[in-house]
Enzyme design. Structure first.
Site, PDB file in Angstrom:
ATOM      1  N   CYS A  31       2.713  -6.647   9.989  1.00 24.30           N
ATOM      2  CA  CYS A  31       2.500  -5.634   8.945  1.00 24.30           C
ATOM      3  C   CYS A  31       3.890  -5.153   8.558  1.00 24.30           C
ATOM      4  O   CYS A  31       4.725  -4.879   9.435  1.00 24.30           O
ATOM      5  CB  CYS A  31       1.670  -4.482   9.504  1.00 24.30           C
ATOM      6  SG  CYS A  31       1.671  -2.981   8.495  1.00 24.30           S
ATOM      7  N   THR A  32       4.158  -5.077   7.259  1.00 15.03           N
ATOM      8  CA  THR A  32       5.524  -4.740   6.832  1.00 15.03           C
ATOM      9  C   THR A  32       5.933  -3.316   7.240  1.00 15.03           C
ATOM     10  O   THR A  32       7.116  -3.037   7.415  1.00 15.03           O
ATOM     11  CB  THR A  32       5.682  -4.925   5.305  1.00 15.03           C
ATOM     12  OG1 THR A  32       4.608  -4.253   4.634  1.00 15.03           O
ATOM     13  CG2 THR A  32       5.682  -6.390   4.935  1.00 15.03           C
ATOM     14  N   TYR A  60      -4.263   0.587   3.858  1.00 15.65           N
ATOM     15  CA  TYR A  60      -5.258  -0.377   3.392  1.00 15.65           C
ATOM     16  C   TYR A  60      -5.943  -1.083   4.562  1.00 15.65           C
ATOM     17  O   TYR A  60      -7.003  -1.671   4.396  1.00 15.65           O
ATOM     18  CB  TYR A  60      -4.590  -1.438   2.501  1.00 15.65           C
ATOM     19  CG  TYR A  60      -4.380  -1.012   1.061  1.00 15.65           C
ATOM     20  CD1 TYR A  60      -4.785   0.234   0.595  1.00 15.65           C
ATOM     21  CD2 TYR A  60      -3.787  -1.883   0.152  1.00 15.65           C
ATOM     22  CE1 TYR A  60      -4.586   0.596  -0.734  1.00 15.65           C
ATOM     23  CE2 TYR A  60      -3.599  -1.536  -1.175  1.00 15.65           C
ATOM     24  CZ  TYR A  60      -4.002  -0.294  -1.608  1.00 15.65           C
ATOM     25  OH  TYR A  60      -3.809   0.044  -2.931  1.00 15.65           O
ATOM     26  N   CYS A  87       2.826  -7.111   1.631  1.00 16.66           N
ATOM     27  CA  CYS A  87       1.841  -6.468   2.496  1.00 16.66           C
ATOM     28  C   CYS A  87       0.956  -7.567   3.080  1.00 16.66           C
ATOM     29  O   CYS A  87       0.318  -8.315   2.326  1.00 16.66           O
ATOM     30  CB  CYS A  87       1.023  -5.506   1.631  1.00 16.66           C
ATOM     31  SG  CYS A  87      -0.386  -4.774   2.463  1.00 16.66           S
ATOM     32  N   ASN A  88       0.954  -7.678   4.388  1.00 16.19           N
ATOM     33  CA  ASN A  88       0.149  -8.722   5.039  1.00 16.19           C
ATOM     34  C   ASN A  88      -1.341  -8.517   4.747  1.00 16.19           C
ATOM     35  O   ASN A  88      -2.092  -9.472   4.568  1.00 16.19           O
ATOM     36  CB  ASN A  88       0.337  -8.671   6.554  1.00 16.19           C
ATOM     37  CG  ASN A  88       1.744  -9.044   6.979  1.00 16.19           C
ATOM     38  OD1 ASN A  88       1.989 -10.158   7.429  1.00 16.19           O
ATOM     39  ND2 ASN A  88       2.688  -8.126   6.843  1.00 16.19           N
ATOM     40  N   SER A 107       0.843  -1.195   0.000  1.00 13.82           N
ATOM     41  CA  SER A 107       0.000   0.000   0.000  1.00 13.82           C
ATOM     42  C   SER A 107       0.884   1.254   0.000  1.00 13.82           C
ATOM     43  O   SER A 107       0.519   2.279  -0.558  1.00 13.82           O
ATOM     44  CB  SER A 107      -0.889  -0.002   1.244  1.00 13.82           C
ATOM     45  OG  SER A 107      -0.087  -0.133   2.403  1.00 13.82           O
TER      46      SER A 107
HETATM   47  N1  DGL Z   1       2.186  -2.805   4.938  1.00 13.88           N
HETATM   48  C1  DGL Z   1       0.912  -3.378   5.020  1.00 13.88           C
HETATM   49  C2  DGL Z   1       0.836  -4.690   5.756  1.00 13.88           C
HETATM   50  O1  DGL Z   1       1.821  -5.393   5.789  1.00 13.88           O
HETATM   51  C3  DGL Z   1      -0.321  -2.532   5.019  1.00 13.88           C
HETATM   52  C4  DGL Z   1      -0.510  -1.437   5.976  1.00 13.88           C
HETATM   53  C5  DGL Z   1      -1.739  -0.642   5.602  1.00 13.88           C
HETATM   54  O2  DGL Z   1      -1.765  -0.135   4.483  1.00 13.88           O
HETATM   55  O3  DGL Z   1      -2.651  -0.557   6.435  1.00 13.88           O
HETATM   56  O4  DGL Z   1      -0.182  -5.056   6.273  1.00 13.88           O
END
Ligand code: DGL
Length: 261
Positions: free
Chosen positions: A187-188, A41, A72-73, A10
């Site tokens: 979350c990354t 996201y 992205c998780n 995201s």
């Molecule tokens: N970096 C994302 C993840 O690993 C998303 C964070 C987001 O956009 O809320 O979940």
């Protein structure tokens, strides 16, 4: 010809994976695409994410990319199954909250563990199934966070670091009193501040970036090289790709320095 790898997030979270890839020096061209206007996201619907991620995959397809990492998780949880069905000619590699670590590693057996993740990942069917399978008795305390990914995404433009730290602490305040030994970063984006979290809350963090990179290397058959990797960046699904050197990216020069990653 060097391999091409597409990376989708995201926003800036996927840079943590890219950083791991870069540090291992493969002969590869990386294409990083994100949707900075719509991050985070974690508060969006599955339908919205599907619409956006399809656009990103199509942009990568135009570059003749075969292997796409959903770094992205949240997107993995909500869209990877659909993507694999719709784009069966491509290889998708996802990232998921690192619950497997709990079973694989004896050190964790008698330790108190917690997981932080976005609200969308937490509510997703894919995560519910993963949790049931890997941690059926729910030993890992699980905390969906509404704002942490956005705070990290906006760090670059914040002038007062002390205010920012206070806001991060409001999100993570439960860690002061919960005596957690290991915190899984689901979350990354969170990995960007992992050293900061470890120091502030006196615990160890875990994320699956190394294992995901091992998988990318295997799927894309990446070969080691001393040549420079090339890196193309498209933060807003625009027509143009910028060719950058990783050291030019602000999050690495500024944020990683400030937060000691
Ligand atoms: N970096 C994302 C993840 O690993 C998303 C964070 C987001 O956009 O809320 O979940």
């Amino acid at each position: 010809m060097s391999e091409k790898i597409g990376i989708i997030d995201s926003g800036i979270g996927g840079f943590t994976l890219l950083n791991e890839l870069f540090s291992r020096s493969y002969f590869c061209q990386y294409y990083y695409i994100s949707d900075n206007e719509n991050v985070p996201y974690g508060t969006k619907s599955q339908l919205f994410m599907l619409q956006r991620v399809r656009l990103m995959v199509n942009k990568l397809k135009q570059k003749k990319i075969q292997t796409i990492v959903i770094a992205c998780n949240t997107l993995t949880a909500e869209t990877i199954e659909q993507l694999r069905e719709e784009f069966h000619e491509l290889n998708f590699i996802g990232i998921e909250p690192y619950l497997n670590y709990f079973n694989k590693n004896e050190i964790c057996n008698n330790k108190k563990m917690a997981l932080i993740l976005t609200e969308a990942t937490y509510k997703s069917l894919r995560f519910t199934k993963l949790r049931k399978r890997v941690d059926p008795t729910q030993k890992i305390l699980t905390y969906p966070l509404a704002n942490l990914a956005s705070l990290i995404e906006g760090m670059e433009s914040r002038h007062c670091i002390e205010n920012l730290k206070q806001e991060i602490d409001t999100e993570l305040a439960f860690l002061h009193s919960s005596n957690i030994d290991y915190l899984i970063l689901g979350c990354t984006h969170y990995t960007i501040i992992k050293k900061y979290i470890e120091k502030t809350y006196d615990l160890q963090t875990l994320d699956p970036n190394k294992e995901v990179v091992d998988r990318i290397v295997q799927v894309a058959a990446l070969a080691k090289s001393t040549d420079c990797n090339s890196f193309y960046y498209n933060p807003n699904l625009s027509h143009d790709w910028q060719c950058l050197s990783l050291t030019n990216i602000n999050i690495f020069t500024k944020l990683f320095r400030t937060y000691g990653n």
